[in-house]
Design a protein around this motif. Structure first.
Motif, PDB file in Angstrom:
ATOM      1  N   ASN A  37       2.874  -4.042  12.955  1.00 24.37           N
ATOM      2  CA  ASN A  37       1.660  -3.803  12.159  1.00 24.37           C
ATOM      3  C   ASN A  37       1.434  -2.329  11.856  1.00 24.37           C
ATOM      4  N   GLU A  38       1.931  -1.462  12.747  1.00 29.05           N
ATOM      5  CA  GLU A  38       1.669  -0.034  12.569  1.00 29.05           C
ATOM      6  C   GLU A  38       2.526   0.595  11.477  1.00 29.05           C
ATOM      7  N   ASN A  39       3.593  -0.103  11.035  1.00 31.27           N
ATOM      8  CA  ASN A  39       4.498   0.476  10.026  1.00 31.27           C
ATOM      9  C   ASN A  39       4.464  -0.270   8.689  1.00 31.27           C
ATOM     10  N   TYR A  40       3.640  -1.304   8.589  1.00 30.74           N
ATOM     11  CA  TYR A  40       3.668  -2.155   7.395  1.00 30.74           C
ATOM     12  C   TYR A  40       2.262  -2.281   6.816  1.00 30.74           C
ATOM     13  N   PHE A  41       2.164  -2.037   5.505  1.00 31.98           N
ATOM     14  CA  PHE A  41       0.854  -2.077   4.840  1.00 31.98           C
ATOM     15  C   PHE A  41       1.005  -2.755   3.480  1.00 31.98           C
ATOM     16  N   LEU A  42      -0.038  -3.460   3.096  1.00 34.71           N
ATOM     17  CA  LEU A  42      -0.079  -4.101   1.783  1.00 34.71           C
ATOM     18  C   LEU A  42      -1.179  -3.471   0.940  1.00 34.71           C
ATOM     19  N   ILE A  43      -0.924  -3.340  -0.354  1.00 38.32           N
ATOM     20  CA  ILE A  43      -1.905  -2.760  -1.276  1.00 38.32           C
ATOM     21  C   ILE A  43      -2.142  -3.740  -2.414  1.00 38.32           C
ATOM     22  N   GLY A  44      -3.407  -3.978  -2.738  1.00 40.79           N
ATOM     23  CA  GLY A  44      -3.742  -4.898  -3.818  1.00 40.79           C
ATOM     24  C   GLY A  44      -5.082  -4.560  -4.444  1.00 40.79           C
ATOM     25  N   PRO A  45      -5.521  -5.334  -5.430  1.00 37.82           N
ATOM     26  CA  PRO A  45      -6.814  -5.092  -6.080  1.00 37.82           C
ATOM     27  C   PRO A  45      -7.950  -5.737  -5.280  1.00 37.82           C
ATOM     28  N   ASN A  91      -2.203  -5.158   7.744  1.00 39.39           N
ATOM     29  CA  ASN A  91      -3.161  -4.170   7.241  1.00 39.39           C
ATOM     30  C   ASN A  91      -3.096  -4.122   5.715  1.00 39.39           C
ATOM     31  N   VAL A  92      -4.259  -4.069   5.064  1.00 40.20           N
ATOM     32  CA  VAL A  92      -4.295  -4.025   3.603  1.00 40.20           C
ATOM     33  C   VAL A  92      -5.244  -2.930   3.133  1.00 40.20           C
ATOM     34  N   ILE A  93      -4.888  -2.354   1.999  1.00 35.40           N
ATOM     35  CA  ILE A  93      -5.750  -1.400   1.295  1.00 35.40           C
ATOM     36  C   ILE A  93      -6.029  -2.004  -0.079  1.00 35.40           C
ATOM     37  N   LEU A  94      -7.297  -2.167  -0.424  1.00 32.48           N
ATOM     38  CA  LEU A  94      -7.681  -2.811  -1.678  1.00 32.48           C
ATOM     39  C   LEU A  94      -8.501  -1.850  -2.532  1.00 32.48           C
TER      40      LEU A  94
END
Length: 597
Positions: A37-45, A91-94
């Motif tokens: 989880n500490e090295n993987y991130f998702l980005i979306g709207p 983890n996600v950044i939206l």
């Protein structure tokens, strides 16, 4: 991987729209297992109505990603950080595209000045994509403004809706290694819908002229900029790779076939039991829909289905209908006692459910309730009769145990339900019934659910869900209750529907023009024996393909029940080949390649 951070950027992160949502979501557990989880991130709207069901906000912003999010928020960006509520909890950044609409004019100006990408005014999707792409690019700027980008950073962008930041990342020379995956070119989809010889003509198209013709030039330009700007360019199948070469002007470096999280579908020895349970629910619909006009033996009835986006030729609906008409004739000529009910599940504009279909469903439920009343009454009275017998036992007259009121009630319900009309082909009232291609074929071929037809059709122009009053089950349950999936696509970059069938223990038919079918032909030995039937559509001969499909269907109809059950188990076993634990290796190759470059 310990010294590498992986970001996957997609329009369908926490935003369920189509097939890419399945790709990203199903892949998460296997990626988390490798990367952590500490090295993987998702980005979306960020869209509030979708986020409410998919997004869990973070409370800890002490990580470098959390600090970058706080920094962007302090500068007026509406950005959210948290976890996607799916297996693995990544983890996600939206980013909320609407929050920077006041900057759209400036964003579009620089897109045209720097990359010659012209975004017209008034196109809602393109406006959101442009705003989202700008925010993602700025986010990576913030990250690289700190020491974060001193590590190995890989950003993997899926489809044109997410690919717009790539040219900006390259122009700014950020220390980020970029991968772009196109799951289908939009221009290819349009061309295939309008050209029966799409693959033969592929080398001769002028992409720019065709993009202007179909009014998709901005999207075509975004796709090309993303493909040419990425350090590594990939697609999902060899079929789509040929399309990319000619329409995007770059041959993909690698093929990344789509998989599934097969564990979500696994039922091991319960495959047949689950099939039987769900089939009973489909039986209930079929009885209500057909038996008011005439009946047939449900123990000798097979359920076929096809589903997906309504693209009459691309999805092979035209070929499926032609093959079913031929199958109907073959079964009649052979004098078989089997019946096939074939479902067409797709999305079309409609006003409402057909009231006659709903009425028939309600009426047979009324009949069922009266039957249950009679069962209870007979059961109670029979028990009392038996316990009160003295002397020699004689079986009571069951008719005498039923009140005249219930007999009359049952008779009236049955009489009001029965009709001389043919069962409806379509379950809804379509907006443009007269121009619907599926209905027009059925009318022309007289495949309209006549009593003598061995192949019956149910056209359901809406996707199946538990809230649906006709089926009262979700799509995956419905698939388990059927016997065969039919997906002979003419244009299909990958095709999840036959793979979902396989994972559910259901055999299916697809074509070698679909990415999945092409992969199976080249990578799975003895695929017919594992429930993956592939028809050849490469020569463009519609008549030959229709006859091949009809013969496959006829052979399946003639299988014994024991053979169908054995095939069902072989299907589920073969599905493990397509688990992300196996197909994830192709993504690993892409990340290794981009790191080397």
């Amino acid at each position: 991987m310990e010294n590498t951070k992986l970001f996957e950027v997609a329009w369908e992160v926490c935003n369920q729209v189509g097939g890419i949502y399945t790709v990203i979501r199903s892949k998460v557990p296997s990626v988390i297992k490798k990367w952590g989880n500490e090295n993987y991130f998702l980005i979306g709207p960020y869209f509030a109505e979708q986020a409410a069901a998919h997004f869990d906000p973070a409370t800890d912003f002490s990580t470098p990603i959390g600090k970058a999010v706080l920094e962007m928020q302090s500068r007026g960006f509406e950005v959210y950080y948290g976890q996607w509520i799916v297996s693995g909890r990544p983890n996600v950044i939206l980013f909320n595209p609407y929050s920077i609409y006041d900057k759209l004019g400036e964003i579009k100006y620089y897109l045209f000045q720097d990359y010659n990408i012209a975004i017209p005014d008034g196109d809602e999707l393109l406006d959101k994509v442009a705003a989202f792409g700008f925010q993602v690019k700025e986010f990576f700027h913030y990250l690289c403004g700190s020491d974060f980008c001193n590590d190995n950073i890989i950003a993997h962008f899926h489809e044109w809706m997410a690919g717009l930041p790539i040219p900006g990342i390259r122009k700014s020379n950020l220390n980020i290694k970029t991968v772009f995956t196109t799951h289908a070119t939009l221009l290819g989809r349009y061309l295939a819908m309008n050209d029966q010889e799409f693959y033969s003509h592929l080398p001769f198209y002028n992409w720019e002229e065709e993009a202007n013709k179909f009014n998709v030039a901005p999207i075509a330009n975004i796709e090309r900029a993303s493909a040419h700007g990425a350090h590594v360019f990939t697609t999902v199948s060899e079929v789509t790779a040929r399309e990319c070469t000619h329409l995007l002007g770059r041959t993909p470096d690698l093929i990344l076939p789509n998989g599934l999280n097969i564990e979500r579908f696994e039922a091991t020895h319960e495959v047949q039991n689950q099939h039987v349970q769900v089939k009973k629910k489909i039986h209930e619909f079929v009885m209500g829909h057909f038996f008011q006009s005439y009946s047939f033996d449900l123990d000798k009835t097979l359920y076929f289905f096809t589903s997906g986006r309504y693209e009459y030729q691309n999805k092979g609906y035209d070929l499926t209908l032609e093959a079913l008409a031929r199958l109907n004739w073959k079964m009649q000529q052979a004098g078989t006692d089997m019946t096939v009910v074939s479902f067409f599940i797709t999305k079309r504009p409609f006003y409402s459910f057909n009231p006659e279909v709903l009425q028939s469903k309600a009426q047979i439920e009324d009949v069922g309730r009266v039957v249950e009343e009679i069962q209870r009454q007979v059961g109670d009275r029979l028990y009392k009769e038996i316990t009160m017998i003295s002397g020699q036992y004689e079986f009571p007259d069951l008719r005498a145990l039923v009140d005249d009121y219930l007999r009359l009630k049952l008779r009236r319900n049955v009489q009001s339900w029965k009709t001389q009309n043919l069962p409806k082909v379509v379950t809804h009232q379509l907006v443009d019934d007269a121009k619907d291609e599926i209905l027009n074929f059925l009318r022309t071929s007289n495949l309209v659910n006549n009593r003598h037809d061995k192949v019956k059709i149910v056209y359901h122009p809406d996707f199946i869900a538990t809230t649906n009053p006709l089926f009262k089950m979700d799509y995956t349950q419905f698939v388990r209750g059927c016997h065969l999936g039919i997906f002979p696509s003419m244009y299909e970059p990958w095709g999840y529907t036959p793979l979902e069938c396989l994972a559910s223990g259901l055999p299916s038919i697809t074509s070698n023009l679909a990415g999945f079918g092409d992969y199976v032909v080249n990578n799975v030995t003895d695929h017919d024996n594992k429930g993956m039937f592939i028809i050849d559509r490469t020569d463009g001969n519609f008549n030959r393909a229709a006859e091949e499909l009809a013969n496959m269907l006829f052979e399946f109809v003639n299988l014994s029940r024991r053979d169908r059950i054995a095939l069902r188990y072989r299907c589920e076993e073969a599905a493990m080949h397509f688990d992300w634990s196996n197909l994830g290796k192709f993504y690993d190759e892409a990340y290794k390649l981009v790191s080397e470059r």
